[in-house]
Write an enzyme that holds these catalytic residues in place. Structure first.
Site, PDB file in Angstrom:
ATOM      1  N   GLU A 232     -36.499  -8.553  39.908  1.00 37.71           N
ATOM      2  CA  GLU A 232     -37.774  -7.781  39.846  1.00 37.71           C
ATOM      3  C   GLU A 232     -38.640  -8.588  39.048  1.00 37.71           C
ATOM      4  O   GLU A 232     -39.737  -8.638  39.216  1.00 37.71           O
ATOM      5  CB  GLU A 232     -37.500  -6.359  39.228  1.00 37.71           C
ATOM      6  N   ARG A 288     -30.254  -4.096  26.091  1.00 42.81           N
ATOM      7  CA  ARG A 288     -30.857  -2.890  25.568  1.00 42.81           C
ATOM      8  C   ARG A 288     -30.704  -2.704  24.067  1.00 42.81           C
ATOM      9  O   ARG A 288     -31.268  -1.607  23.584  1.00 42.81           O
ATOM     10  CB  ARG A 288     -29.959  -1.657  26.242  1.00 42.81           C
ATOM     11  N   GLU A 373     -26.269   3.054  30.012  1.00 42.05           N
ATOM     12  CA  GLU A 373     -25.863   1.893  30.157  1.00 42.05           C
ATOM     13  C   GLU A 373     -24.820   1.346  29.379  1.00 42.05           C
ATOM     14  O   GLU A 373     -23.672   0.852  29.870  1.00 42.05           O
ATOM     15  CB  GLU A 373     -26.998   0.869  30.444  1.00 42.05           C
ATOM     16  N   LYS A 532     -27.252  -4.980  43.202  1.00 45.70           N
ATOM     17  CA  LYS A 532     -27.869  -6.357  43.086  1.00 45.70           C
ATOM     18  C   LYS A 532     -27.400  -7.111  44.409  1.00 45.70           C
ATOM     19  O   LYS A 532     -28.165  -7.684  44.978  1.00 45.70           O
ATOM     20  CB  LYS A 532     -27.707  -7.111  41.846  1.00 45.70           C
TER      21      LYS A 532
HETATM   22  O1  F6P Z   1     -29.563  -4.897  35.487  1.00 42.35           O
HETATM   23  C1  F6P Z   1     -29.375  -4.319  33.958  1.00 42.35           C
HETATM   24  C2  F6P Z   1     -29.654  -5.255  33.180  1.00 42.35           C
HETATM   25  O2  F6P Z   1     -28.970  -6.415  32.908  1.00 42.35           O
HETATM   26  C3  F6P Z   1     -29.984  -4.816  31.750  1.00 42.35           C
HETATM   27  O3  F6P Z   1     -29.008  -4.658  31.070  1.00 42.35           O
HETATM   28  C4  F6P Z   1     -31.040  -5.596  31.212  1.00 42.35           C
HETATM   29  O4  F6P Z   1     -31.789  -5.048  30.029  1.00 42.35           O
HETATM   30  C5  F6P Z   1     -32.128  -5.576  32.430  1.00 42.35           C
HETATM   31  O5  F6P Z   1     -31.104  -5.785  33.511  1.00 42.35           O
HETATM   32  C6  F6P Z   1     -32.956  -6.783  32.349  1.00 42.35           C
HETATM   33  O6  F6P Z   1     -32.051  -8.076  32.271  1.00 42.35           O
HETATM   34  P1  F6P Z   1     -33.138  -9.340  31.783  1.00 42.35           P
HETATM   35  O7  F6P Z   1     -33.685  -9.179  30.547  1.00 42.35           O
HETATM   36  O8  F6P Z   1     -31.772 -10.321  31.855  1.00 42.35           O
HETATM   37  O9  F6P Z   1     -33.952  -9.671  32.955  1.00 42.35           O
END
Ligand code: F6P
Length: 566
Positions: A232, A288, A373, A532
């Protein structure tokens, strides 16, 4: 049966619960006028945040305080004693020290969980694999200060020499919710010259609507991603890059208009981000738990680095309290154990959080990731399926909005929903009677949830309104409130950066306490992987109509419908 549910402390709590279940808090308050003093705590913090004093809430104070009233819970002294025995039995003190000491307590990823090092104001070293991480932490804080100062004072300008007026953070999960929540919470401290925007959803609408009114020449993007691979975020980042180049007509503009925050420096450089604007953090910072790291860069830009450091100071204050206070005066421990009490012994499935402070309107959303989470796990640290419930559903909205929407279910519904109420003594926007009305509602709700209204009281009220006979009897059951609904109340002076830091760290540690009792790893999140992986398989099927269906009938049907009807 698991070791936990077999344990003496767990069994004792189970037995004790049957004696507490029939008791009414209303009666407990009548029987004990000292109940508030017995079941509330106040943290007094002196200005250097070293002198943290824990004392009864009623005592006068001139310093900053955080009051935790847990007297409106279905507990007595014996309950607290048994809950703390359970905490002790699960080795809470040792586990807290292991976390602070940088041991690899995130065992499935072989990582430390050292968000506490990011806000360590003590000068004490913190070792990971024998290396003190504090010099790196301080170095990055210094870089954040230089950069945020430069943007705020107009030294760092856009490609055409114009001052930056808008920052757009592109990230998701921990790389979005924390900084977004804090920027909203500290809006009153923000620079008038800089607006902060957050784009997280891969739905193009989020980016397009955000960019609609922005001027590329004065916009700075921060690509925030621990891994720098999140689909994303990278999709949004690429589209933002294309938008910027399209508007500016010059690819070179990317250098001044993009910064990145990540642990993956190779990927940030591949993306073409100027290395001078790349802010590093480390694998021992969980997503988080990362707002205290360079992921907090939007916060530093929005409210200034001094305020960001005050936020860190608040987190540190709570860390010191958590580490040093005895269990019976320890806010995160008590809060965590109360959650266990309701979740595991009363069967409560959710925990509501109601901030009576508009600035905290994203706090429940932030806590959802933090708690769900972290503690949404079904196997323990040894890989055994647990035979007890773990993390609760967390939800909430600012009061008083919730009162006119969903409080009905908490007051008179069939489910037990313990709730946290948070409120400042002082408004940052004093306006007539608004704040007194707000707090009157906050206090009234916790009172109403606790006392309820008996049939006799409801009858008397209806009679006073002139209702009698059949009409009264028909209405009566609807007017009765069972009460006995548990709440915690957190009161603070006002929502300044230090207080906010304390509140966030309080919840982080509460989550940790519960994870220790449940013997689960709160620092991994394997549960998000399957979706995912499957999205990765489905995407080519959406692009290419010839690709074969390889799913269940429902998923195939939806894919086909999309392909045939879009
Ligand atoms: O998919 C969950 C997660 O891994 C979370 O724990 C994390 O905060 C988020 O995606 C974003 O991850 P990143 O900072 O690596 O883009």
């Amino acid at each position: 049966m698991s070791k936990l549910t077999r344990s003496a402390a767990w069994q004792a709590l189970g037995a004790h619960c049957t004696t507490i279940q029939p008791l009414q808090m209303r009666q407990m308050f009548q029987d004990d006028p000292e109940r508030f003093d017995k079941f509330s705590l106040r943290l007094d913090i002196t200005s250097d945040s070293a002198g943290i004093v824990c004392q009864p809430s009623r005592m006068a104070s001139s310093s900053i305080s955080l009051v935790f009233d847990y007297s409106k819970n279905r507990i007595n002294a014996e309950t607290v004693k048994l809950l703390l025995e359970l905490a002790r039995q699960t080795g809470i003190t040792k586990q807290v020290e292991r976390m602070f000491a940088g041991e690899k307590i995130n065992s499935t990823e072989q990582r430390a969980a050292l968000h506490t090092a990011l806000r360590n104001r003590s000068g004490r070293p913190v070792l990971v694999d024998g290396k003190d991480v504090m010099p790196d932490v301080r170095r990055v804080l210094g870089l954040m200060r230089n950069f945020s100062d430069a943007v705020r004072n107009g030294q760092h300008v856009g490609h055409t020499g114009k001052q930056i007026t808008d920052i757009v953070n592109i990230g998701i999960g921990g790389s979005d919710l924390g900084p977004l929540m804090v920027c909203e919470a500290l809006k009153s401290y923000a620079s008038q010259n800089l607006r902060a925007h957050f784009v997280s959803n891969v739905d193009g609408t989020h980016l397009v609507e955000t960019l609609k009114n922005l001027d590329a020449a004065t916009t700075l993007f921060i690509i925030s991603s621990k891994t720098f691979t999140t689909q994303e975020t990278m999709t949004n980042a690429r589209s933002a890059r294309a938008w910027l180049i399209g508007k500016m007509g010059d690819e070179q503009a990317v250098a001044e208009h993009f910064a990145a925050v990540s642990t993956n420096l190779e990927a940030t450089s591949k993306f073409g981000i100027n290395p001078s604007y790349v802010f590093e953090f480390w694998d021992w910072v969980g997503g988080r738990y990362s707002l205290w790291s360079a992921i907090g860069l939007p916060i530093a830009l929005f409210v200034g680095m001094d305020r960001f450091e005050e936020l860190l100071g608040g987190g540190y204050t709570m860390d010191e309290h958590f580490r040093n206070a005895p269990l019976d005066k320890n806010m995160p421990v008590l809060m965590g154990m109360l959650g266990i009490w309701y979740g595991n012994f009363f069967g409560a499935g959710s925990n509501a959080v109601f901030p009576y402070d508009q600035y905290l309107h994203r706090f429940p959303a932030y806590l959802q990731q933090l708690e769900m989470e972290s503690n949404g796990k079904g196997v323990d640290r040894d890989g055994n399926t647990v035979d007890y419930d773990t993390g609760m559903v967390v939800w909430g909205e600012p009061g008083t909005n919730g009162q006119h929407a969903f409080y009905q279910l908490i007051h008179q519904g069939t489910r037990l929903i313990p709730a946290d109420f948070l409120a400042p003594l002082r408004s940052q926007n004093p306006l007539g009677e608004h704040h007194a009305i707000l707090l009157a509602n906050c206090f009234a709700q916790t009172e109403a949830l606790m006392v309820g209204k008996t049939a006799a009281e409801a009858r008397a009220e209806l009679e006073a309104q002139g209702l009698h006979g059949e009409a009264l009897e028909a209405l009566l059951p609807h007017k009765v409130f069972p009460g006995n609904k548990p709440t915690n109340t957190l009161l603070f002076d006002k929502l300044d950066p230090h207080t906010l830091g304390m509140l966030i760290a309080l919840y982080e540690h509460k989550v940790f306490v519960q994870s220790v009792v449940w013997n689960i790893n709160p620092f991994d999140q394997w549960g998000v992987e399957l979706g995912k992986q499957l999205a990765g398989k489905i995407l080519p099927e959406l692009r290419d109509a010839t690709s074969a269906s390889r799913h269940d009938a429902s998923t195939n049907g939806l894919i086909d419908y999309y392909r045939n009807h879009r």
